[in-house]
Design a protein around this motif. Structure first.
Motif, PDB file in Angstrom:
ATOM      1  N   THR A 205      80.110  51.364  40.413  1.00 32.41           N
ATOM      2  CA  THR A 205      79.139  51.453  39.326  1.00 32.41           C
ATOM      3  C   THR A 205      78.204  52.617  39.605  1.00 32.41           C
ATOM      4  O   THR A 205      77.781  52.812  40.739  1.00 32.41           O
ATOM      5  CB  THR A 205      78.336  50.147  39.236  1.00 32.41           C
TER       6      THR A 205
ATOM      7  N   THR B  50      80.980  47.680  42.525  1.00 33.71           N
ATOM      8  CA  THR B  50      80.728  46.777  41.407  1.00 33.71           C
ATOM      9  C   THR B  50      80.849  45.326  41.878  1.00 33.71           C
ATOM     10  O   THR B  50      81.794  44.962  42.567  1.00 33.71           O
ATOM     11  CB  THR B  50      81.753  47.053  40.291  1.00 33.71           C
TER      12      THR B  50
ATOM     13  N   ARG C 269      76.086  43.959  35.502  1.00 33.07           N
ATOM     14  CA  ARG C 269      76.971  44.847  36.234  1.00 33.07           C
ATOM     15  C   ARG C 269      76.273  46.154  36.609  1.00 33.07           C
ATOM     16  O   ARG C 269      76.499  46.705  37.679  1.00 33.07           O
ATOM     17  CB  ARG C 269      78.198  45.135  35.358  1.00 33.07           C
TER      18      ARG C 269
END
Length: 222
Positions: free
Chosen positions: A55, A79, A91
């Motif tokens: 991420t 993530t 997330r």
DNA sequence: GCGACAG
DNA sequence: ATCTTGTCGC
């Protein structure tokens, strides 16, 4: 900078627990203008790499109202929560908070990728971030999550209300003529009218794809 | 039951 | 989010 987190909570949640938490945090969102002095505005871009395993969050700070670049920071992390429509913030926000902590000085306003209250439980990522930081925040989505609207005239500045039933949850706004409109919604401590003004004022020199390009430059450098 | 679904 | 192909406007 040290980031003060308001209404802190765990990120290790099931989807059902996350939805429940959204309901409680949504009641903390302030939908009216309650700004401080605005000297620096931060654009927050979220996304992922490696097919979703990483991420990524980029925060690009610019001065206000002249929009001169001030500082860019990047955070990447593994993530830990899947992408589920309606639960994007669970997330992405851990990486965003990590990026914000790298800034040398705090921004006064957040322009966040994604929705504010234009969300099934009125807590899109921009509203969630606004409540956690207690900073004025605006959601700027590139596509629609929920809501209905009339066609938007093709000229720059044209907008239409985005509604969920009787409730106005945002605006569909053209920042450039004949270009796909953006979905503007209240994040925190700002009214929809002010949010539209800010996005329109920022857009000419701070095009929405711009933070992404800066992100790529930062990413290739690290 | 079926389709829609921020990034 | 990413990828690809076809179409359209300047």
């Amino acid at each position: 900078m040290r980031l003060k987190i308001h209404h802190a909570h765990s990120w290790d949640l099931s989807p059902a627990e996350a939805r429940q938490l959204q309901g409680r945090l949504a009641s903390c969102v302030v939908r009216e203008d309650r700004p401080g002095t605005t000297r620096r505005v931060a654009g927050v871009d979220v996304g992922f790499e490696s097919g979703g395993r990483i991420t990524r969050a980029v925060v690009s700070v610019m001065s206000w109202p002249d929009l001169a670049p001030v500082e860019d920071v990047l955070a990447r992390r593994a993530t830990t929560f899947p992408y589920i429509p309606g639960l994007l913030s669970f997330r992405e926000l851990p990486a965003v908070l990590e990026a914000l902590e790298q800034l040398s000085s705090p921004p006064d306003l957040l322009l966040c990728d994604g929705q504010g209250i234009a969300h099934p439980r009125r807590l899109g990522i921009a509203a969630h971030l606004g409540v956690l930081t207690d900073l004025p925040a605006i959601g700027v989505g590139k596509s629609r999550l929920i809501g209905m609207h009339e066609p938007v005239p093709a000229h720059r500045g044209a907008w239409r209300e985005l509604r969920d039933g009787d409730e106005v949850i945002g605006a569909v706004l053209r920042t450039r003529a004949r270009v796909k409109p953006v979905y503007v919604s209240v994040g925190h401590r700002i009214s929809l009218a002010t949010a539209i003004d800010v996005v329109l004022q920022a857009a000419p020199r701070y095009r929405l794809p711009e933070p992404i390009r800066r992100a790529d430059r930062l990413a290739s450098r690290q």
